[in-house]
Scaffold this active site. Structure first.
Site: not given
Ligand SMILES: [Zn+2]
Length: 268
Positions: A98, A100-101, A185, A252
């Site tokens: 993803h 944001d990783h 996920h 998060h």
């Molecule tokens: Zn994610």
């Protein structure tokens, strides 16, 4: 293990709706949450676990996530605080792909990139509902090219030709450095555990569990490939924490993050 140090590198914040963070539970409304990377300075090499988001990418593709990232919250900025440069890193480990990783992978021109094989497959063939999640393919220019996507001009990409090492199953990468499969996920999600000399093991959930509140409620986020697998992985994290007497660090969690050591401090 004895000389291993762990640093949390603050990568700024993003916003999502409460109904995304807590699927079908909410409450709704803007939730601002942290993103961070983990540097493991291990006797066998220097590892970075996840590389946060790229500010320009988010502004271009997902501006509604309202990124706030200071200059020193980029990975080169965070590494400089502790006397390292991106070239000093030997391995990048991605929990999943993803945006944001993996937004900072491009800085690590000398590193080998480690991930789950199923994840590398998934990011090039995402489900329709995963397109935004997998929107930043700068970590793998070859995959972007094969998918017919043009990456925006970026000087950081000029020197970047990543080599991937794909894994499956649980793995001990180096002494006391463990990857545990936690899918749901995404297709090939890994969580990380680091054993240290002077404290309890640190178990980094990554997005298998966003926050303590998700864990307490056994409530997954709305971003998932398989909700049942996602829930099983949350239970697995709970079981692993109990088995190894490990402390869970969430990916998060605005409340927990305040108590994490950052800013050049380390765990050992
Ligand atoms: Zn994610």
């Amino acid at each position: 293990m004895s000389d291993t140090k762990v640093y949390l590198l603050d990568g700024g914040t993003l916003v999502i709706d409460g109904f995304h963070a807590f699927w079908n539970r909410g409450p709704g409304g803007e939730l601002r949450f942290p993103c961070y990377s983990v540097l493991i300075n291990h006797p066998d090499g220097r590892y970075i676990f996840d590389t946060g988001y790229d500010f320009d990418h988010v502004m271009r593709v997902l501006p509604f996530e309202k990124p706030i990232q200071e200059k020193d919250q980029t990975l080169p900025g965070q590494l400089a605080k502790i006397g390292f440069k991106p070239e000093d890193i030997n391995y990048v480990i991605n929990s999943h792909y993803h945006f944001d990783h993996c937004g900072g992978n491009k800085y690590f021109t000398k590193a080998c990139t480690i991930c789950h094989g199923a994840e590398l497959d998934a990011c090039s063939h995402p489900q329709p509902f995963e397109h935004l999640g997998y929107s930043d393919l700068s970590f793998a220019p070859e995959i972007a090219k094969a998918a017919g996507k043009t990456l925006p001009a970026d000087p950081a990409l000029d020197m970047y030709t990543p080599k991937f090492e794909t894994l499956k199953g649980d793995q001990e990468l180096a002494k006391g450095l463990w990857l545990f499969e936690t899918p749901g996920h995404t297709a090939g999600h890994y969580s990380l555990m680091v054993e240290l000399e002077g404290r309890r093991p640190m178990l980094f959930s990554a997005d298998a569990c966003y926050s303590q509140k998700n864990m307490d409620m056994m409530c997954i986020s709305s971003f998932h490939l398989d909700p049942v697998a996602s829930l099983k992985s949350m239970q697995r994290l709970k079981d692993l924490a109990a088995k190894y007497d490990a402390e869970l660090f969430y990916s998060h969690d605005p409340d927990s993050f305040k108590n994490y050591q950052t800013g050049g401090n380390f765990y050992a």
